[in-house]
Design an enzyme around this catalytic site. Structure first.
Site, short mmCIF file in Angstrom:
data_model
loop_
_atom_site.label_atom_id
_atom_site.label_comp_id
_atom_site.label_asym_id
_atom_site.label_seq_id
_atom_site.Cartn_x
_atom_site.Cartn_y
_atom_site.Cartn_z
N ASP B 308 0.85 -1.21 0.08
CA ASP B 308 -0.06 -0.11 0.03
C ASP B 308 0.81 1.30 0.06
O ASP B 308 1.81 1.20 0.84
CB ASP B 308 -0.99 0.15 1.37
CG ASP B 308 -1.99 -0.91 0.91
OD1 ASP B 308 -2.43 -0.94 -0.13
OD2 ASP B 308 -2.57 -1.75 2.08
N GLU B 349 0.35 18.32 8.30
CA GLU B 349 0.47 19.30 7.00
C GLU B 349 0.56 20.91 7.28
O GLU B 349 1.44 21.32 6.69
CB GLU B 349 -0.81 19.27 6.27
CG GLU B 349 -1.07 17.83 5.41
CD GLU B 349 -1.35 16.56 5.98
OE1 GLU B 349 -1.83 16.99 7.20
OE2 GLU B 349 -1.89 15.49 5.48
N HIS B 380 -17.45 19.95 5.87
CA HIS B 380 -18.35 20.59 5.13
C HIS B 380 -18.02 21.61 4.05
O HIS B 380 -17.99 21.76 2.97
CB HIS B 380 -19.62 21.34 6.13
CG HIS B 380 -20.52 22.23 5.31
ND1 HIS B 380 -21.44 21.40 4.56
CD2 HIS B 380 -20.69 23.46 5.28
CE1 HIS B 380 -22.17 22.50 3.92
NE2 HIS B 380 -21.97 23.60 4.58
N MET B 383 -12.38 23.64 3.92
CA MET B 383 -11.21 24.48 4.05
C MET B 383 -10.86 24.82 5.42
O MET B 383 -11.59 24.48 6.49
CB MET B 383 -11.70 26.09 3.46
CG MET B 383 -12.03 26.20 2.21
SD MET B 383 -12.41 27.84 1.72
CE MET B 383 -13.82 28.15 2.56
N SER B 384 -9.59 25.71 5.68
CA SER B 384 -9.46 26.03 7.09
C SER B 384 -8.68 27.35 6.74
O SER B 384 -8.68 27.77 5.82
CB SER B 384 -8.33 25.11 7.85
OG SER B 384 -7.18 25.09 7.07
N LYS B 399 -7.33 28.30 3.31
CA LYS B 399 -6.64 27.64 2.42
C LYS B 399 -7.36 26.17 2.34
O LYS B 399 -8.17 25.73 3.19
CB LYS B 399 -5.10 27.04 3.03
CG LYS B 399 -4.98 26.59 4.15
CD LYS B 399 -3.70 26.29 4.70
CE LYS B 399 -3.50 25.17 5.47
NZ LYS B 399 -3.80 25.50 6.79
N ASP B 530 -10.21 -5.94 2.21
CA ASP B 530 -8.99 -6.75 1.94
C ASP B 530 -9.12 -8.09 2.06
O ASP B 530 -8.29 -9.06 1.57
CB ASP B 530 -7.99 -6.29 2.75
CG ASP B 530 -7.57 -4.70 2.35
OD1 ASP B 530 -7.84 -4.45 1.17
OD2 ASP B 530 -6.91 -4.03 3.19
#
Lengths: 575, 690
Positions: B308, B349, B380, B383-384, B399, B530
């Site tokens: 994976d 991130e 919903h 974005m943040s 962003k 799987d």
């Protein structure tokens, strides 16, 4: 040893290789059912045979059916040949008026020719009628060779096929072996031999008066045709008692070369046919080199030992050095027209292949020189070996070698993409057990029973070598004799016949079982993690496995036979 | 993450040795011995030589002292082999026990139905598959099972060593629970899926116990070969007296016995079982539980590894790699906006964006003042961002995904969402093509540019794939990404192939296709979807955090749930097969020297000429035979560490491995006994033992 001798050895290998490669290509076509240039001649005959024998050529057989067909075919052939020998006095073509062959000798001989051994407890010219020679010996020479070739072809198909249930059709494979391979080659070789002066007639024996005024009966008959197949089919049963040492059975240096190359030709060609049929010529090349290397070492040893001569003879003041006019070395039991090098090549190649014809008497070799033919057979008759039988025996050793060493690369061992698992190992081990079981078992029996001991001519270790050689030759389906042993007794006729049957069919059946098991498997595509079986490393490994298994099995008895004789000879004791 | 693996104990730990010595004697039981034909043969001849010794003592014999010593060393040979197996077992058991320390006297609260509240206290050992138990705060889960109702946090540190509790709930992919773990919050109802003695740990323990262990296919094949060789040497030794009698030699039976035992492959025969157990044991040390020995062997044969992408090839989180400003926008402005919007963002991130901005433009270490309000990411809005009160009014920075942010900007300007600027489209495409995720940044109504979030390929993974390739193993990356992104990451990571937009169906199909071509496939997985692929693969490693269905379908379970472990598993499988092959070769090669010791000694009396074969110059026939027997016994002890550790394995092509192992174990196997037997002979002669 001299340059001329070594050159002859080189020429011999060159002739064999040059003949084997094109023959291999041709045989691959024959067994794959492809078109060949002999089709116009033999296709109609082939179809006629199928029609008469009710063979359905398109019907493929499961390995069990294939093995059953092979056994039934051999048993019927054995019985027919036995009948011909027992009844020869009543049958035509018997100008020398031979009487019926004794039951135990007839049984031994019938088994011998059925198993492609051609061990002869009889003198041909004094026992067998022409009809027996032609109907019994010559026919068997063809079909027993074809049987070995068919078994090999089934095994090769086992490697070449994937997830298949069948391995071919026994009848088709043996008919094609006879028609397309053995027959045409025999015709060519027979003509060459006749050209060199070998008799080919049905005349009565000729009586001649020698220079001293003595009467001598000169035997003749259909010699050339039988000698051709005797070598091509690695049969080895001589027309005459002296086999290829007899001037009518091997008159010139050229016939000698033809006979020596002839007994290797098909076995060597089948290695290349194998490469083509599995689609990987490198694998065939590796096996060919392994076989040729072992043969070369054997020839070298025999040549060295014989050219060195007998130290005791030298001690008596005899000059045994090789000169332009004298062969030197140990010439006892050798023909002057062949000399030492050609006797060494013949001895090593007739025992490396399971031919068994001889042009010199192995019994008269020096201990080490005489050990070479013995060891060649003991190693399993895989140094080219019998037609078909040699390569399928070799593949059994490959399975064992791959299994032991393949694990060392960290994968389930595989050969040609087929995984070697418990079943294959079990069957390969069964094949390998046959040699010690039969050779040492019967040999030990002969060494303790009075009926066994009474046939031995020479005392001490040399006598042991004679008995050991007989059972080794019988089990290996070789047929050459060391000499010195009176084999035509009830005990030896029956035990040697048993050894021949065991050495033939108890190896054929497990081999065909391997073929069946392999055919059903998938083929793993090669990768960098695959154990490489075509390089020099593997060739060395394969030779090591063959030599170690054979050596470990037979070293103790060899120590009691030729080895102790060798050390005794140096110390001045002769046997 | 604090993973604790069972420590590799020293090879001859006292706590293992003592019971192993006792066990070596207990294993003399013929019912145990018969499982090992080579050792059984040795034991039979040991009994025979003991009888001969007793007879000689009573009746007087020529070599009574030597016969006694040979008998003793034959018994040692068997005991040493038993000891090797016992040590391997002891180590295996110790490791397995350390895994299930907690799985002791647990009691279970058995309930009649999922909704039942009344329960009955029963011992955990009485539970059968299908029983329902309720587990509440503080309870230990009594057996492997599946959550059928409720949600709870579970402390699995007992088996995984990971201290952070995990959530297990009914339905979905996180429903499997393991016996021995503890509930630290809430209440769940668990359906037991394993009968006592059948749980993963029980199966694992069975694999390291010699007496119950089932032989693996390759081990069976090797045993057949060893039995075959034993039979060959039985024939050799049984027929030898007949051949010798012709030469007027009487071979003492005990010499024949000595010859037989030194020739049959006692070295590999004695260590075979220990090698197998040690292989399982190495797996346990990597916190992997195998349900069968067959799977471990198959691991060595793997041709294709399905891996994976996320978590195996790439780090789980993506990292900011670049700011791509739109025309007319200063890159520094974009970076500053990105920085401000991410300061309060605790995701990996977000942190990586802050780090990149500071690195590129050396912004001061600052935090958002009270004037700023962080707008967290929501599924919903997708974005943040951040809202900052400044002197000139409210500044809004956002962003997020391309369509969300462009839609947001359009709404600010009072337009209907739609037309995305061409420059932005090309920037976004560039990022996707490189295998990254684009994050669009806007300040108020103005689009500033794109943050390039890069999938970070794990450091060193490229080299590992190169190693696998050299070993002949092909790696295939499985990812849900589109083919464009997948191709970029595949190229960067150096995998051989990839399956993009993977679904359980096409994964299964890929495995079948490879297998049809004759290849063996390994994969790992965790979800219920799987399960079919895990069952189809030749080696299916289920993550311990996965569903019960996945864990049942695979043939191994990784307690640490680390998908990269597959590579180690393959290596362990290879090392296991390699150890067997190397010691077999060594064992057979040893025989050559033994012949040179015993054959001249045996026939010395009738054929003194054979002294020429005594190349080692051994002192006397008796000492030669005794030395060979002693060497044969001691070599087993000497090789126990090698059998337990496995032969050294460096990933390389088959050709290289073969050359090395043939040199070490083949050639070494020929030479070592010549030296060893000579040394023992010197000692035997010096001590006057023979």
């Amino acid at each position: 040893m001299n340059a001329a001798g070594i050159l002859q050895i080189v020429i011999f290998f060159a002739v064999v290789t040059a003949g084997a490669i094109p023959l291999g290509t041709y045989m691959a076509r024959v067994y794959s059912g492809e078109k060949t240039w002999l089709d116009p001649v033999f296709k109609p005959i082939e179809h006629l045979i199928y029609k008469i024998c009710l063979i359905k050529p398109d019907q493929e057989q499961h390995w069990t059916v294939y093995a059953f067909s092979c056994l039934v075919f051999s048993v019927i052939g054995l019985l027919l040949m036995y009948a011909v020998m027992r009844l020869q006095a009543l049958l035509p073509l018997n100008p020398a008026e031979m009487s019926a062959v004794a039951p135990d000798l007839a049984f031994n001989t019938a088994v011998s020719f059925t198993t492609n051994t051609n061990w002869q407890n009889y003198g041909g010219e004094s026992t067998m009628a022409y009809l027996t020679q032609m109907l019994g010996m010559t026919v068997k020479n063809f079909v027993s060779a074809a049987t070995g070739m068919a078994v090999l072809v089934a095994l090769v198909r086992g490697f070449a096929r994937r997830q298949a249930k069948t391995v071919g059709n026994f009848y088709v494979d043996s008919v094609r072996s006879v028609l397309y391979v053995l027959l045409p080659l025999s015709i060519v070789v027979t003509l060459a031999l006749v050209w060199q002066g070998m008799p080919q007639n049905l005349d009565a024996y000729v009586e001649a008066t020698t220079l001293e005024g003595a009467k001598q009966v000169i035997a003749q008959g259909p010699v050339a045709s039988q000698v051709a197949i005797k070598h091509l089919g690695t049969n080895g049963g001589g027309f005459f008692n002296a086999n290829s040492a007899h001037p009518f059975e091997n008159p010139t240096a050229l016939t000698n070369l033809i006979e020596m190359a002839g007994q290797l030709l098909i076995s060597a060609g089948l290695v290349f046919a194998f490469g083509r049929m599995i689609g990987d010529k490198r694998q065939a090349r590796a096996l060919y080199i392994a076989m040729a290397a072992m043969l070369a070492v054997g020839i070298g040893f025999a040549y060295w030992a014989e050219a060195g001569g007998n130290p005791q003879v030298q001690a008596m003041g005899v000059d045994i050095a090789s000169t332009d006019t004298a062969p030197g070395g140990n010439m006892e039991g050798k023909e002057v027209r062949f000399g030492i090098a050609n006797s060494a090549i013949f001895a090593a190649s007739t025992t490396g292949t399971s031919c068994g014809a001889v042009n010199s008497m192995h019994d008269s070799f020096t201990p080490i020189g005489g050990m070479v033919p013995l060891v060649n057979i003991m190693l399993g008759e895989v140094i080219f070996g019998g037609v078909g039988a040699g390569l399928h025996g070799m593949i059994v050793f490959v399975i064992v070698a791959v299994f032991i060493a393949g694990l060392m690369v960290g994968r389930t061992p595989e050969y040609l993409g087929k995984k070697m698992e418990a079943k294959e190992v079990k069957l390969a081990v069964l094949c390998i057990l046959i040699f010690p079981l039969s050779i040492l078992g019967f040999g030990a029996l002969a060494m303790v029973l009075p009926v066994g001991l009474s046939s031995i001519a020479a005392p001490g270790p040399h006598g042991l070598s004679e008995v050991l050689y007989a059972f080794t030759s019988a089990t290996g389906n070789n047929g050459s004799a060391f000499g010195g042993l009176s084999g035509n007794t009830l005990f030896y006729n029956t035990t040697l016949a048993a050894a021949m049957l065991i050495g033939r069919f108890l190896i054929i059946v497990p081999t065909l079982a391997i073929a069946g098991s392999l055919a059903a498997k998938k083929i793993v595509p090669p990768s960098a993690g695959t154990f490489p079986t075509h390089g020099s490393l593997f060739i060395g490994l394969l030779i090591a496995v063959i030599v170690v298994i054979g050596g470990l099995t037979f070293f103790p008895v060899l120590a009691l036979g030729p080895i102790v004789e060798h050390f005794s000879l140096a110390a001045g004791t002769l046997f | 993450m604090a993973i604790h693996r069972p420590q590799e104990m020293s090879l001859f730990d006292g706590s293992i040795i003592r019971p192993a010595v006792i066990s070596a004697f207990a294993k003399l039981d013929p019912r145990d011995l018969v499982r090992n034909p080579v050792m059984f043969t040795t034991a039979v001849v040991a009994v025979l030589s003991t009888v001969l010794f007793i007879r000689d003592v009573a009746a007087g014999g020529e070599y009574t002292a030597v016969v006694g010593q040979i008998a003793a060393w034959l018994w040692f040979t068997v005991l040493f082999a038993n000891f090797a197996e016992a040590v391997a077992e002891g180590r295996g058991k110790a490791q397995a026990e350390s895994l299930r320390k907690t799985k002791t006297e647990t009691s279970a609260k058995k309930v009649g139905g999922v909704d039942a509240t009344a329960f009955r206290e029963v011992p955990a050992t009485s539970l059968r598959a299908g029983d329902l138990v309720v587990c509440e705060l503080g309870d230990t889960i009594p057996g492997d099972g599946e959550v059928v109702a409720g949600i709870a946090t579970i402390d699995e540190s007992a088996i995984t060593g990971e201290s952070a509790p995990v959530i297990r709930e009914s339905g979905g992919d996180r429903s499997a629970v393991t016996g021995g773990t503890r509930v630290v919050s809430d209440r769940i109802v668990v359906r037991i899926t394993a009968n006592p003695g059948e749980s993963f740990l029980d199966r694992m323990i069975a694999l390291v116990e010699g007496a119950k262990r089932q032989k693996t296919p390759n081990e069976i094949a090797l045993t057949i070969l060893l039995v075959g060789l034993t039979q060959v040497f039985l024939i050799v030794c049984a027929t030898l007296p007949a051949f010798a009698s012709y030469s007027g030699t009487v071979i003492p039976v005990v010499f024949l016995i000595a010859l037989l035992v030194t020739l049959i492959p006692t070295t590999i025969g004695g260590l075979l079982s220990a090698i197998g157990i040690a292989g399982m044991d190495r797996l346990v040390r990597f916190n992997v539980i195998s349900k069968s020995g067959r799977a471990v062997e198959a691991a060595g044969d793997i041709d294709v590894l399905l891996l994976d992408k996320t978590g195996t090839i790439t780090l789980g989180a993506r990292q900011a790699a670049e700011f791509i400003a739109l025309p007319g926008v200063n890159e520094r402005d974009l970076a500053e906006a990105a920085l401000l919007s991410s300061l309060a963002d605790e995701t990996p991130e977000g942190k990586s964006i802050v780090a990149l901005a500071r690195k590129r433009f050396s912004f001061a270490e600052s935090t958002l003042g009270a004037a700023a309000t962080f707008i967290p990411f929501s599924a919903h809005t997708r974005m943040s961002g951040v809202n900052i009160e400044t002197a000139s009014g409210l500044v809004e920075i956002r962003k997020g995904a391309t369509d969300s942010v462009t839609g947001y900007v359009a709404a600010k300007e009072g337009k209907t969402p739609g037309g995305v600027p061409k420059e932005l489209v090309s920037a976004v495409e560039r990022v996707a093509k490189a295998g990254g995720t684009p994050l669009v940044v806007a300040r108020d109504n103005r689009l500033l540019g794109v943050i390039y979030l890069k999938d970070m390929v794990k450091p060193g993974i490229r080299e590992r794939f190169a190693t696998l390739r050299a070993m002949g193993i092909r790696t295939v990356m499985i990812t849900g990404d589109n083919p464009l992104t997948a191709a970029a990451i595949a190229a960067e990571a150096g995998v051989d192939d990839f399956l993009a937009e993977a679904t359980p169906e096409n994964k299964l199909e890929l495995i079948r296709k490879e297998q049809q071509g004759g290849r063996l496939v390994a994969m790992c997985g965790d979800g219920s979807n799987d399960a079919p692929a895990l069952a189809q693969a030749d080696v299916g490693v289920a993550m311990n955090t996965g569903t019960q269905a996945a864990r049942e379908a695979g043939n191994m379970v990784d307690l640490e749930s680390d998908p990269t472990k597959l590579i180690e598993i393959v290596m362990i499988g290879k090392q296991l097969l390699m150890s067997r092959g190397s010691l077999t070769t060594f064992s057979i090669a040893n025989d050559i020297a033994k012949y040179f010791a015993i054959i001249p000694a045996m026939f010395m009396v009738s054929y003194p000429q054979l002294q020429a074969l005594n190349v080692m110059g051994l002192a006397s026939p008796q000492s030669a035979i005794l030395s060979a027997i002693i060497f044969n016994a001691l070599i087993i002890i000497a090789l126990i560490p090698l059998a337990l550790r496995g032969v050294k394995y460096k990933p390389a092509s088959a050709e290289v491995l073969l050359r090395r192992n043939i040199l070490v174990y083949g050639l070494g196997g020929i030479i070592v006994p010549f030296i060893g037997i000579k040394a023992i002979d010197l000692l035997v002669a010096a001590l006057g033992l023979a």
